[in-house]
Motif scaffolding. Structure first.
Motif, PDB file in Angstrom:
ATOM      1  N   TRP A   1      -2.423  81.525  38.843  1.00 54.21           N
ATOM      2  CA  TRP A   1      -2.148  80.615  39.955  1.00 54.21           C
ATOM      3  C   TRP A   1      -2.350  79.126  39.644  1.00 54.21           C
ATOM      4  N   PRO A   2      -3.343  78.710  38.853  1.00 56.24           N
ATOM      5  CA  PRO A   2      -3.469  77.264  38.624  1.00 56.24           C
ATOM      6  C   PRO A   2      -2.410  76.697  37.664  1.00 56.24           C
ATOM      7  N   PHE A   3      -1.685  77.564  36.970  1.00 59.20           N
ATOM      8  CA  PHE A   3      -0.822  77.139  35.868  1.00 59.20           C
ATOM      9  C   PHE A   3       0.668  77.363  36.124  1.00 59.20           C
ATOM     10  N   LEU A   4       1.007  77.839  37.315  1.00 59.58           N
ATOM     11  CA  LEU A   4       2.395  78.187  37.606  1.00 59.58           C
ATOM     12  C   LEU A   4       3.311  76.975  37.721  1.00 59.58           C
ATOM     13  N   GLU A   5       2.777  75.849  38.154  1.00 60.42           N
ATOM     14  CA  GLU A   5       3.563  74.621  38.356  1.00 60.42           C
ATOM     15  C   GLU A   5       2.785  73.438  37.803  1.00 60.42           C
ATOM     16  N   PRO A   6       3.475  72.313  37.596  1.00 64.49           N
ATOM     17  CA  PRO A   6       2.754  71.117  37.138  1.00 64.49           C
ATOM     18  C   PRO A   6       1.671  70.704  38.127  1.00 64.49           C
ATOM     19  N   VAL A   7       0.581  70.170  37.606  1.00 63.29           N
ATOM     20  CA  VAL A   7      -0.484  69.641  38.455  1.00 63.29           C
ATOM     21  C   VAL A   7       0.051  68.397  39.167  1.00 63.29           C
ATOM     22  N   ASN A   8      -0.186  68.328  40.462  1.00 61.20           N
ATOM     23  CA  ASN A   8       0.220  67.164  41.243  1.00 61.20           C
ATOM     24  C   ASN A   8      -0.884  66.113  41.121  1.00 61.20           C
ATOM     25  N   PRO A   9      -0.630  65.011  40.393  1.00 64.66           N
ATOM     26  CA  PRO A   9      -1.689  64.023  40.180  1.00 64.66           C
ATOM     27  C   PRO A   9      -2.120  63.303  41.458  1.00 64.66           C
TER      28      PRO A   9
ATOM     29  N   LEU B   1       5.861  76.722  34.516  1.00 65.08           N
ATOM     30  CA  LEU B   1       7.211  76.387  34.961  1.00 65.08           C
ATOM     31  C   LEU B   1       7.905  75.482  33.941  1.00 65.08           C
ATOM     32  N   THR B   2       7.199  74.511  33.432  1.00 62.45           N
ATOM     33  CA  THR B   2       7.768  73.629  32.416  1.00 62.45           C
ATOM     34  C   THR B   2       8.108  74.420  31.157  1.00 62.45           C
ATOM     35  N   MET B   3       7.261  75.360  30.794  1.00 59.98           N
ATOM     36  CA  MET B   3       7.536  76.209  29.635  1.00 59.98           C
ATOM     37  C   MET B   3       8.787  77.060  29.875  1.00 59.98           C
ATOM     38  N   ARG B   4       8.919  77.610  31.099  1.00 59.44           N
ATOM     39  CA  ARG B   4      10.092  78.432  31.424  1.00 59.44           C
ATOM     40  C   ARG B   4      11.358  77.585  31.340  1.00 59.44           C
TER      41      ARG B   4
ATOM     42  N   TYR C   1      -6.495  63.306  37.057  1.00 59.87           N
ATOM     43  CA  TYR C   1      -5.892  64.256  36.104  1.00 59.87           C
ATOM     44  C   TYR C   1      -5.092  63.540  35.026  1.00 59.87           C
ATOM     45  N   ARG C   2      -4.241  62.604  35.407  1.00 57.30           N
ATOM     46  CA  ARG C   2      -3.391  61.901  34.439  1.00 57.30           C
ATOM     47  C   ARG C   2      -4.205  61.002  33.511  1.00 57.30           C
ATOM     48  N   ARG C   3      -5.353  60.545  33.967  1.00 55.77           N
ATOM     49  CA  ARG C   3      -6.208  59.707  33.131  1.00 55.77           C
ATOM     50  C   ARG C   3      -6.845  60.540  32.021  1.00 55.77           C
ATOM     51  N   ILE C   4      -7.163  61.791  32.320  1.00 55.99           N
ATOM     52  CA  ILE C   4      -7.851  62.659  31.360  1.00 55.99           C
ATOM     53  C   ILE C   4      -6.869  63.485  30.546  1.00 55.99           C
ATOM     54  N   VAL C   5      -5.863  64.043  31.202  1.00 53.35           N
ATOM     55  CA  VAL C   5      -4.891  64.920  30.528  1.00 53.35           C
ATOM     56  C   VAL C   5      -3.661  64.094  30.166  1.00 53.35           C
ATOM     57  N   LYS C   6      -3.494  63.829  28.893  1.00 53.44           N
ATOM     58  CA  LYS C   6      -2.407  62.955  28.421  1.00 53.44           C
ATOM     59  C   LYS C   6      -1.073  63.692  28.272  1.00 53.44           C
ATOM     60  N   HIS C   7      -1.097  65.005  28.034  1.00 52.72           N
ATOM     61  CA  HIS C   7       0.122  65.794  27.827  1.00 52.72           C
ATOM     62  C   HIS C   7       0.081  67.035  28.718  1.00 52.72           C
ATOM     63  N   PRO C   8       0.387  66.880  30.003  1.00 51.78           N
ATOM     64  CA  PRO C   8       0.340  68.030  30.918  1.00 51.78           C
ATOM     65  C   PRO C   8       1.334  69.122  30.507  1.00 51.78           C
ATOM     66  N   MET C   9       0.975  70.367  30.790  1.00 53.70           N
ATOM     67  CA  MET C   9       1.859  71.499  30.523  1.00 53.70           C
ATOM     68  C   MET C   9       1.515  72.598  31.514  1.00 53.70           C
TER      69      MET C   9
ATOM     70  N   MET D   1       6.679  85.863  31.250  1.00 52.98           N
ATOM     71  CA  MET D   1       6.771  86.631  32.505  1.00 52.98           C
ATOM     72  C   MET D   1       5.455  87.348  32.795  1.00 52.98           C
ATOM     73  N   GLU D   2       4.845  87.917  31.763  1.00 55.81           N
ATOM     74  CA  GLU D   2       3.564  88.597  31.946  1.00 55.81           C
ATOM     75  C   GLU D   2       2.481  87.611  32.378  1.00 55.81           C
ATOM     76  N   MET D   3       2.478  86.435  31.766  1.00 54.27           N
ATOM     77  CA  MET D   3       1.477  85.430  32.146  1.00 54.27           C
ATOM     78  C   MET D   3       1.692  84.971  33.585  1.00 54.27           C
ATOM     79  N   GLU D   4       2.947  84.744  33.968  1.00 58.42           N
ATOM     80  CA  GLU D   4       3.242  84.297  35.333  1.00 58.42           C
ATOM     81  C   GLU D   4       2.813  85.334  36.368  1.00 58.42           C
ATOM     82  N   ALA D   5       2.865  86.612  36.017  1.00 63.91           N
ATOM     83  CA  ALA D   5       2.505  87.692  36.934  1.00 63.91           C
ATOM     84  C   ALA D   5       1.006  87.987  36.942  1.00 63.91           C
ATOM     85  N   HIS D   6       0.269  87.426  36.022  1.00 66.19           N
ATOM     86  CA  HIS D   6      -1.168  87.681  35.893  1.00 66.19           C
ATOM     87  C   HIS D   6      -1.914  87.143  37.115  1.00 66.19           C
ATOM     88  N   ALA D   7      -2.950  87.845  37.532  1.00 69.00           N
ATOM     89  CA  ALA D   7      -3.722  87.455  38.724  1.00 69.00           C
ATOM     90  C   ALA D   7      -4.371  86.076  38.574  1.00 69.00           C
TER      91      ALA D   7
END
Length: 145
Positions: free
Chosen positions: A58-66, A83-86, A72-80, A49-55
């Motif tokens: 913003w880049p990490f709140l939801e999955p990256v839209n490839p 929201l997925t963590m929650r 992105y999918r070519r370079i990042v093999k295990h997206p996280m 919750m603290e991380m989600e509220a941090h200024a």
């Protein structure tokens, strides 16, 4: 054996589907189910919750839209992402705080792998990593006392 018993006998990581957080249980009931069996995971929920509220979250709140972030999918093999963590936390997908921390580190490692350190997203990733590491150290310092 009921469905619920089958779920609880599966390894924690196998119980998490990663496909949405909808369930027959309300979020508060799901949260109680998780924290009742894993009291340390309460801290994970707090730090998330603290991380989600941090200024800089913003880049990490939801999955990256490839489709919007080419390559992105070519370079990042295990997206996280947070929201997925929650969703995983609420569904009982973490067996320990260490598994939660591994996913948090994956968020920041993926950011560092894909983005330039001096880019807006790269700077946000470094700030969020520092924030997470600081809060994580506080948790373990308090736990040892």
């Amino acid at each position: 054996m009921t469905t619920r018993q089958k779920e609880s006998s599966a390894p924690c990581h196998a119980r998490f589907s990663g496909e949405g957080a909808s369930s027959a249980f309300s979020p508060s009931k799901r949260r109680r189910m998780v924290t009742r069996n894993q009291p340390d995971l309460t801290f994970c929920e707090i730090i998330l919750m603290e991380m989600e509220a941090h200024a800089d979250a913003w880049p990490f709140l939801e999955p990256v839209n490839p489709r919007l972030v080419l390559g992105y999918r070519r370079i990042v093999k295990h997206p996280m992402d947070f929201l997925t963590m929650r969703e995983r936390l609420l569904q009982g997908g973490y067996c320990s705080c260490e598994e939660f921390a591994a996913d948090a580190h994956l968020v920041f490692d993926n950011c560092q792998l894909f983005n330039e350190d001096t880019s807006e997203v790269g700077l946000a990733g470094h700030a969020m990593r520092r924030f997470f590491e600081s809060r994580w150290a506080e948790f373990y310092q308090d736990k040892d006392q």
